[in-house]
Design a protein around this motif. Structure first.
Motif, short mmCIF file in Angstrom:
data_model
loop_
_atom_site.label_atom_id
_atom_site.label_comp_id
_atom_site.label_asym_id
_atom_site.label_seq_id
_atom_site.Cartn_x
_atom_site.Cartn_y
_atom_site.Cartn_z
N SER A 264 -17.32 -37.95 1.10
CA SER A 264 -16.37 -38.53 2.07
C SER A 264 -15.97 -37.51 3.14
CB SER A 264 -15.12 -39.04 1.34
OG SER A 264 -14.39 -37.96 0.78
N ALA A 265 -16.07 -36.21 2.79
CA ALA A 265 -15.77 -35.15 3.77
C ALA A 265 -16.97 -34.83 4.65
CB ALA A 265 -15.30 -33.90 3.04
N GLY A 266 -18.07 -35.54 4.45
CA GLY A 266 -19.25 -35.37 5.30
C GLY A 266 -20.14 -34.20 4.93
N ARG A 267 -19.96 -33.64 3.73
CA ARG A 267 -20.78 -32.50 3.30
C ARG A 267 -22.06 -32.99 2.61
NH1 ARG A 267 -15.49 -30.86 1.16
NH2 ARG A 267 -14.55 -29.38 2.62
N HIS A 268 -23.11 -32.21 2.79
CA HIS A 268 -24.32 -32.45 1.99
C HIS A 268 -24.12 -31.71 0.66
CE1 HIS A 268 -28.48 -33.54 1.25
NE2 HIS A 268 -28.64 -32.33 0.73
N ILE A 269 -24.47 -32.38 -0.43
CA ILE A 269 -24.13 -31.86 -1.75
C ILE A 269 -25.39 -31.38 -2.47
CG2 ILE A 269 -23.00 -32.39 -3.95
CD1 ILE A 269 -21.88 -34.92 -2.21
N LEU A 270 -25.29 -30.17 -3.03
CA LEU A 270 -26.38 -29.61 -3.83
C LEU A 270 -26.03 -29.80 -5.30
CD1 LEU A 270 -26.84 -26.29 -1.82
CD2 LEU A 270 -27.88 -28.53 -1.39
N MET A 271 -26.90 -30.50 -6.01
CA MET A 271 -26.68 -30.78 -7.43
C MET A 271 -27.50 -29.80 -8.26
SD MET A 271 -25.21 -32.74 -9.66
CE MET A 271 -25.30 -32.69 -11.45
N ILE A 272 -26.80 -28.90 -8.96
CA ILE A 272 -27.47 -27.95 -9.84
C ILE A 272 -27.66 -28.62 -11.19
CG2 ILE A 272 -27.38 -25.65 -10.88
CD1 ILE A 272 -25.44 -24.85 -8.62
N GLY A 273 -28.92 -28.81 -11.57
CA GLY A 273 -29.18 -29.52 -12.82
C GLY A 273 -30.65 -29.68 -13.06
N HIS A 274 -30.98 -30.51 -14.06
CA HIS A 274 -32.36 -30.71 -14.48
C HIS A 274 -32.83 -32.10 -14.05
CE1 HIS A 274 -32.36 -27.01 -16.73
NE2 HIS A 274 -31.29 -27.39 -17.41
N ALA A 275 -33.96 -32.14 -13.36
CA ALA A 275 -34.52 -33.41 -12.88
C ALA A 275 -34.76 -34.36 -14.05
CB ALA A 275 -35.83 -33.16 -12.14
N GLY A 276 -34.37 -35.60 -13.87
CA GLY A 276 -34.63 -36.62 -14.87
C GLY A 276 -33.58 -36.74 -15.96
N HIS A 277 -32.66 -35.77 -16.05
CA HIS A 277 -31.63 -35.88 -17.07
C HIS A 277 -30.66 -37.00 -16.69
CE1 HIS A 277 -28.14 -34.90 -19.59
NE2 HIS A 277 -28.99 -34.23 -20.36
N PRO A 278 -30.25 -37.84 -17.67
CA PRO A 278 -29.39 -38.97 -17.33
C PRO A 278 -28.10 -38.59 -16.62
CG PRO A 278 -29.96 -38.99 -19.68
CD PRO A 278 -30.64 -37.82 -19.08
N GLU A 279 -27.54 -37.42 -16.96
CA GLU A 279 -26.31 -37.01 -16.28
C GLU A 279 -26.56 -36.73 -14.81
OE1 GLU A 279 -23.13 -33.35 -16.14
OE2 GLU A 279 -24.06 -33.78 -18.09
N VAL A 280 -27.69 -36.10 -14.51
CA VAL A 280 -28.03 -35.81 -13.11
C VAL A 280 -28.29 -37.11 -12.35
CG1 VAL A 280 -29.78 -34.77 -11.62
CG2 VAL A 280 -28.88 -33.49 -13.58
N ILE A 281 -29.02 -38.03 -12.98
CA ILE A 281 -29.29 -39.32 -12.34
C ILE A 281 -27.99 -40.05 -12.06
CG2 ILE A 281 -30.33 -41.60 -12.72
CD1 ILE A 281 -32.51 -40.14 -14.39
N GLY A 282 -27.07 -40.02 -13.04
CA GLY A 282 -25.79 -40.69 -12.85
C GLY A 282 -24.95 -40.06 -11.77
N THR A 283 -24.92 -38.72 -11.73
CA THR A 283 -24.10 -38.04 -10.73
C THR A 283 -24.66 -38.24 -9.33
OG1 THR A 283 -23.42 -36.38 -12.35
CG2 THR A 283 -23.16 -35.80 -10.03
N MET A 284 -25.97 -38.10 -9.19
CA MET A 284 -26.57 -38.29 -7.86
C MET A 284 -26.49 -39.74 -7.41
SD MET A 284 -29.78 -35.58 -7.99
CE MET A 284 -30.05 -35.60 -6.20
N GLY A 285 -26.30 -40.63 -8.37
CA GLY A 285 -26.16 -42.04 -8.05
C GLY A 285 -24.76 -42.45 -7.64
N GLN A 286 -23.85 -41.50 -7.53
CA GLN A 286 -22.49 -41.81 -7.07
C GLN A 286 -22.42 -41.95 -5.55
OE1 GLN A 286 -20.07 -42.48 -9.47
NE2 GLN A 286 -21.95 -42.24 -10.67
#
Length: 324
Positions: free
Chosen positions: A125-147
């Motif tokens: 909402s603040a207009g920032r591009h977000i870097l997600m530190i995590g493991h590709a394919g992990h359900p938590e990463v998929i869920g977080t990036m899906g927000q």
């Protein structure tokens, strides 16, 4: 040389077992399992669960025996039965689809994962591009990036990824992390990002959860004095796999097993002191099972090594509080 069989004529060799504490279930896993059990109590069986509620076959099979049915996606769930979302969190599209179908759904997402979701929404909402530190394919990463919408986040898995990143607006970045990462490895990635992008925004409190940090500290403590470390957990459990890595980085050979029956006894050859711990989704009954198996072959003495005390409890979702 193989460890002697229980019927061996020779005397059992001695073995010291360093038992890590904290180990095993965390508050988020406790809550997630309780959510499924309470949903079955409230609505009756079957209750569907999207994805494994936590990454542990023993837990999943125990819940299946009580009336849970685990599926990969909502399209496998009938319209007239309740569905539970796993502790790892889901993309926003999943509850949206559940609402479109007028389904009863219960969100068992760990509150510490939900905290990361809120951070991501804030940065978006603040207009920032977000870097997600995590493991590709992990359900938590998929869920977080899906927000947030597609393209609003970039996955960073390694220090090399952080070094090779070339964002369009390097002064307008934020980062978030999966909650079950290696504390030390993540610190290296964050340090790289902060060096390259001094204005990058981060969480007010680190995203790696207290239970992950505590279990990694505990395994370091036993690895320092052990010949081998056994980690009980599932191969698809991120926090369990990290415990193996942390042990090995501390200089102690480690192995991940799901149950005592999976242990390669030859792997213990020559060991006189071993460490035992369990990932955050592994129940204590599996630790007891392993120690009992070791005692059939060794004259084993258990020594508890405590590095932290945990008293965190998470409330169940409001929809279940009438039966809690």
């Amino acid at each position: 040389m193989m460890a002697p069989r229980p019927d061996s004529a020779t005397q059992k060799p001695t073995l010291t077992i360093l038992l890590a504490n904290p180990r095993g279930f965390c508050a988020g896993v406790d809550r997630a399992i309780k959510v499924v059990e309470l949903a079955i109590e409230k609505y009756g069986a079957p209750v569907y669960v999207r994805h494994e509620i936590v990454h542990n076959r023993y837990v999943v099979e125990s819940l299946e025996a009580k009336g849970a049915i685990f599926v990969d996606e909502l399209d496998a769930v009938p319209d007239d039965v309740p569905v539970v979302f796993s502790a790892h969190g889901v993309p926003k599209s999943v509850p949206q689809e559940a609402r479109r179908r007028s389904m009863i759904y219960v969100d068992a997402t760990c509150p510490l994962v939900s905290k990361v979701h809120r951070e991501v929404e804030y940065h978006f909402s603040a207009g920032r591009h977000i870097l997600m530190i995590g493991h590709a394919g992990h359900p938590e990463v998929i869920g977080t990036m899906g927000q947030v919408e597609d393209g609003a986040m970039t996955l960073i898995e390694t220090v090399e990824d952080a070094e090779n990143l070339h964002p369009a607006d390097p002064d307008n970045l934020a980062f978030a992390t999966q909650t079950t990462l290696s504390v030390d490895d993540t610190a290296d990635i964050v340090a790289t990002l902060q060096r390259r992008f001094p204005n990058i925004a981060g969480p007010k409190k680190e995203d790696i959860c207290y239970a992950t940090t505590n279990r990694q500290d505990a395994v370091k403590a036993i690895a320092a004095d052990a010949d081998r470390v056994i980690v009980i957990g599932a191969p698809n459990s991120s926090n369990s796999r990290r415990l193996v890595e942390v042990s090995e980085k501390a200089g102690c050979r480690a192995i991940l097993i799901q149950r005592a029956a999976d242990l390669d006894w030859d792997w213990l050859s020559g060991a006189r002191t071993i460490g035992i711990t369990a990932g955050a989704s592994a129940p204590e009954i599996l630790v007891t099972e392993l120690i009992d198996a070791l005692k059939t072959r060794y004259d084993a003495r258990v020594e508890l090594r405590m590095t932290a005390e945990e008293d965190v409890i998470f409330k169940v979702p409001p929809i279940l509080r009438d039966v809690a």
